[in-house]
Write an enzyme that holds these catalytic residues in place. Structure first.
Site: not given
Lengths: 85, 231
Positions: B85, B202, B204
């Site tokens: 990002c 993302h 994560e």
């Protein structure tokens, strides 16, 4: 004192969704002859320097190194004497 | 594996990213942007967030942080660098990756689950993930609209540097499945040497227990697989 007035514009081939949204709003307000809107950045930088050539060299570098992204943006500028207060 | 996650002023996914790796058993460190020591990593991650408040252009001011010189040197010596990002935006601004991330075509911040298609297993970040595999990885950004001039887009295509494309559930990279107007539905690219990857989604946020999708684990597992094989 000299002041640089710098315009950072999206290159013509880069879509400007903000400009498009402004155009749509202007059409809704009745400005039917509006064909296109492009939104740009305007930056003023003041220099404690009266040497126009030296200031211009710096402005050119400042724009190329940081203020404009060469992938998507063009820049133009003017350099003017600042009025004394 | 030793992972260094860089914290810039305004990063807000640094701890999530650190945790995603530490939960998998790795030594995962936060490195402050003013430091000059990367702490001997096997992988550097530039996390999501709003470094320097997104002032001027997203990611443009982060390259003046002292640690970025170390990240660039690490990448140029072949080290693995993953930008997520805002990290992707930073990688384009410091010229480790080509192109730019412009404002979303719909002008709004988008925070949603997003299907992306793995386009190439030929990176350390997608090793052994078959091309065409569809992953559900959340996106959360306002400036994720990938732009590049036609010549360099062709170069990305010809050199197999487009690693993720936005797609629908069935893997079709249609314009309807493109959330932000990115050219060619691009969600992630790598550099020509294939050791630097930037992606807007993302992983994560799709890896720890208790979240809806854990497809991000496939990307972390690919990196681990690469690391194990290269030792």
């Amino acid at each position: 004192m000299l002041q640089a007035k710098i315009f950072i514009r999206l290159k013509p081939n880069v879509l400007d969704p903000q400009g498009k949204a402004v155009s749509n709003s202007l059409h809704q307000l009745g400005y039917v002859k509006v064909v296109e809107t492009r939104v740009s950045k305007y930056i003023e930088i003041s220099f404690d320097d009266d040497n126009e050539q030296a200031v211009e060299e710096q402005v050119q570098k400042i724009c190329a190194d940081l203020l404009a992204n060469p992938n998507t943006e063009n820049f133009t500028y003017t350099i003017e004497k600042m009025g004394t207060v | 594996m030793r992972v260094s996650v860089i914290t810039f002023p305004g990063s807000n996914c640094d701890r999530d990213t650190q945790r995603a790796f530490s939960e998998r058993g790795h030594t995962s460190n936060l490195v402050w942007h003013k430091d000059r020591d990367l702490q001997n990593p096997d992988l550097v991650v530039l996390p999501g967030g709003f470094s320097y408040g997104d002032y001027l252009r997203c990611g443009s001011l982060a390259r003046f942080s002292p640690i970025v010189n170390e990240v660039v040197a690490f990448a140029e010596s072949g080290g693995l660098v993953l930008g997520i990002c805002n990290g992707f935006q930073i990688l384009t601004e410091c010229d480790l990756l080509p192109g730019s991330l412009l404002m979303n075509s719909g002008l709004t911040f988008i925070c949603q689950h997003q299907y992306i298609r793995v386009e190439s297993a030929n990176t350390p970040f997608t090793r052994n993930i078959p091309a065409g595999r569809v992953l559900d990885i959340p996106i959360a950004h306002k400036e994720g609209n990938f732009f590049i001039d036609p010549e360099r887009l062709k170069s990305l295509q010809d050199n197999d540097q487009i690693i993720f494309r936005y797609c629908d559930r069935d893997g079709a990279a249609t314009s309807e499945a493109n959330p932000n107007g990115s050219l060619d539905n691009i969600a992630g690219i790598c550099n020509i040497q294939r050791n630097v990857l930037g992606m807007m989604p993302h992983p994560e946020r799709a890896s720890t227990e208790g979240v809806v999708s854990r497809d991000g684990r496939e990307i972390f597992a690919a990196i681990e697989d690469y690391f194990d094989s290269s030792r």
